[in-house]
Enzyme design. Structure first.
Site, PDB file in Angstrom:
ATOM      1  N   HIS A  98      -1.808   4.643 -38.371  1.00 24.48           N
ATOM      2  CA  HIS A  98      -2.649   5.893 -39.230  1.00 24.48           C
ATOM      3  C   HIS A  98      -3.624   6.252 -38.226  1.00 24.48           C
ATOM      4  CE1 HIS A  98      -3.217   6.803 -43.553  1.00 24.48           C
ATOM      5  NE2 HIS A  98      -4.098   7.704 -42.919  1.00 24.48           N
ATOM      6  N   TYR A 117       1.578   9.919 -50.186  1.00 22.39           N
ATOM      7  CA  TYR A 117       0.905   8.792 -50.801  1.00 22.39           C
ATOM      8  C   TYR A 117       1.371   8.312 -52.299  1.00 22.39           C
ATOM      9  CZ  TYR A 117      -3.016   8.667 -47.407  1.00 22.39           C
ATOM     10  OH  TYR A 117      -3.330   8.562 -46.131  1.00 22.39           O
ATOM     11  N   ASP A 174       0.733   2.015 -44.901  1.00 25.63           N
ATOM     12  CA  ASP A 174      -0.367   1.180 -44.105  1.00 25.63           C
ATOM     13  C   ASP A 174      -1.461   1.435 -45.027  1.00 25.63           C
ATOM     14  OD1 ASP A 174      -1.175   3.901 -43.693  1.00 25.63           O
ATOM     15  OD2 ASP A 174      -0.512   3.789 -41.492  1.00 25.63           O
TER      16      ASP A 174
HETATM   17  C1  PPY Z   1      -6.854   9.597 -44.239  1.00 30.93           C
HETATM   18  O1  PPY Z   1      -8.123  10.275 -44.028  1.00 30.93           O
HETATM   19  O2  PPY Z   1      -6.535   8.848 -43.032  1.00 30.93           O
HETATM   20  C2  PPY Z   1      -5.866  10.110 -45.054  1.00 30.93           C
HETATM   21  O3  PPY Z   1      -4.982   9.616 -44.887  1.00 30.93           O
HETATM   22  C3  PPY Z   1      -6.546  10.799 -46.213  1.00 30.93           C
HETATM   23  C4  PPY Z   1      -7.081  10.211 -47.468  1.00 30.93           C
HETATM   24  C5  PPY Z   1      -8.215  10.712 -47.473  1.00 30.93           C
HETATM   25  C6  PPY Z   1      -8.920  10.070 -48.560  1.00 30.93           C
HETATM   26  C7  PPY Z   1      -8.147   9.004 -49.460  1.00 30.93           C
HETATM   27  C8  PPY Z   1      -7.232   8.561 -49.134  1.00 30.93           C
HETATM   28  C9  PPY Z   1      -6.518   9.283 -47.863  1.00 30.93           C
END
Ligand code: PPY
Length: 495
Positions: A363, A235, A263
């Site tokens: 995702h 990220y 994404d």
């Molecule tokens: C998701 O929950 O889909 C994630 O990729 C993890 C996440 C959790 C909290 C903030 C950003 C990403």
């Protein structure tokens, strides 16, 4: 040394101290940065948060994320009030279901893990892992899209021996499958992501380590076998120095590829998880020992529902754009793959920019509802990359991956036939370790291997190279009028 009484005075969002493993931290300024949102921290404002912290976080997370001056030092242990966690009747019933869960040998396929997980996982963990954006149409479509592809098997080929091994980005993999990144593994099992590391080693497949793992990055790499290949999902933090550090750390520890998530300009609204947060808040408002509405900063549920998903303000960056990708190319030698590409135009751009590949992914349906399935986007990308850049697939220099909805080896073979190098699997492995630990993941991988062997024989392909586009009829793949997903919320009102 601080006393529990002193800490207890800092119990609001204006001044929020918490205790973790006997040490006091001032997290006031961190509240908005917390990946899990500020509310869960505020629930423990002025209190000992260790029991809540441990299952979700790497042990060193709080120390590394907070500047030194916010580490307020140790607390006198006997002065800290215990946070009582009562066992509700629901929890007792769940624990009974855990006791009586089926034996692992009774689990026949990946769907079975999900079924058991739903019965026995703690509600919060189930809600987090299983939730998807809004009406969850895309999550269901991810799986349903595979149902619009049918096989055209070949006969009378010698399939006495079949070989489903392959190479992913130049690295050996026993199957065209890798373990996709997912956050907060410890929610499902105390060994969290380490279950995946261990099973990946045993089965000779590759694990993609998530940025938001519940073990530290080093712990996950330390648990790998010598020579075990791991990838890293990134990220891109708003603070690019944080992003740079993560990339440098990954490269230094021998990570073989960088998958940058593209994404997630903002967190999708996962209402199943949100609903749970609301329910908990409502429950707790009558109990003064639990979180209060004032602490939450919300006066009613309606106001809450209109807010975006609680999300960290720095972990995701809506400002991420192509120029950042060029910058990443300049700071690392690791191959870069974009994770979350959803149309051929962006895949073509990634190819033109010299990237190593794309994951055609939405995702797991957790971001934009009504985004198309990865498998549908794969077919479109392959077509345009062949037409416009004269490529062939699977392609060694520019590799396409798919994730989302994969439950069977037939799904994997359909993706391979359409040109994917490999597919990513996420939730089924989370459910496997949440129910049976590392044995569950090993069993899931055994199931996939057995299915791959059988189905390669049945389609008449001794190796993955023999799984060619002519082996599938995908002519209905992009016909969204063929299968309309069940629209649960709408139907509830129509009944
Ligand atoms: C998701 O929950 O889909 C994630 O990729 C993890 C996440 C959790 C909290 C903030 C950003 C990403």
């Amino acid at each position: 040394m601080l006393s529990g009484k002193e800490v207890a005075q800092h119990d609001s969002k204006e001044s929020c101290w918490i205790i973790v493993h006997g040490h006091v931290y001032d997290v006031t300024e961190f509240l908005d940065e917390h990946p899990g949102g500020s509310k869960i921290i505020l629930k423990y404002a002025g209190k000992d948060a260790t029991a809540e912290y441990d299952p979700i976080h790497p042990p060193d997370a709080i120390k590394t994320n907070l500047p030194k001056e916010k580490h307020l030092g140790p607390v006198q242990p006997d002065t800290v009030e215990k946070v009582e966690v009562e066992t509700t009747d629901e929890e007792k019933a769940r624990l009974e279901r855990v006791e009586n869960k089926p034996a692992l040998a009774e689990i026949l396929n990946l769907h079975d893990f999900e079924y058991v997980a739903r019965q026995i996982m703690p509600e919060k963990a189930w809600a987090y892992f299983s939730s998807a954006a809004e009406d969850e149409i895309t999550m269901r479509e991810n799986h349903a899209a595979f149902h619009r592809i049918w096989f055209r098997p070949r006969i009378l080929r010698d399939v006495t021996n079949v070989d489903y091994s392959t190479k992913i980005l130049g690295h050996n993999s026993s199957m065209p499958i890798y373990i996709s990144a997912a956050a907060l593994g410890k929610l499902g099992h105390p060994d969290g992501e380490l279950n995946l590391t261990r099973a990946a080693a045993k089965h000779g497949i590759i694990q993609m380590i998530p940025t938001l793992a519940s073990f530290s990055f080093d712990e996950i790499v330390d648990n790998a076998q010598p020579g075990q290949v791991q990838f890293f999902q990134l990220y891109v933090n708003k603070n690019r120095e944080v992003a740079r550090r993560l990339v440098e750390q990954a490269e230094a520890r021998g990570i073989k590829a960088l998958f940058i998530t593209v994404d997630s300009a903002q967190l999708g609204r996962r209402e199943k998880a949100l609903q749970l947060i609301q329910d908990m808040n409502q429950e707790h408002t009558s109990d003064p020992s639990k979180v209060t509405k004032a602490q939450l900063g919300t006066s009613n549920v309606t106001q809450e529902a209109s807010k975006p998903m609680p999300a960290p303000s720095t972990v995701l960056d809506p400002g991420l754009c192509w120029k950042d990708i060029f910058w990443f190319k300049s700071i690392t030698k690791m191959p870069i793959i974009l994770k979350g590409v959803q149309c051929w135009e962006d895949a073509l751009e990634a190819y033109d920019q010299g990237l190593a590949g794309c994951v055609l992914s939405n995702h797991g349906g957790r971001q934009l509802d009504f985004s198309r399935s990865g498998i549908e986007v794969l077919a479109e990308c392959v077509k345009h990359l062949i037409d416009k850049r004269d490529l062939t697939f699977p392609n060694e220099k520019f590799q396409l991956f798919v994730d989302g909805g994969v439950r069977r080896a037939t799904d994997v073979l359909k993706a391979v036939a359409l040109g994917a190098t490999a597919v990513g699997i996420g939730r089924p492995f989370l459910y496997a370790f949440s129910t049976y630990g590392v044995d569950g993941v090993n069993h899931a991988l055994d199931i996939l291997k057995a299915e791959l062997e059988m189905n390669l024989r049945l389609v008449g392909a001794p190796t993955l190279k023999d799984v060619v586009p002519e082996m599938v009829d995908a002519s209905n793949l992009s016909s969204h009028i063929v299968a309309v997903p069940k629209d649960s919320l709408f139907e509830k009102n129509c009944e």
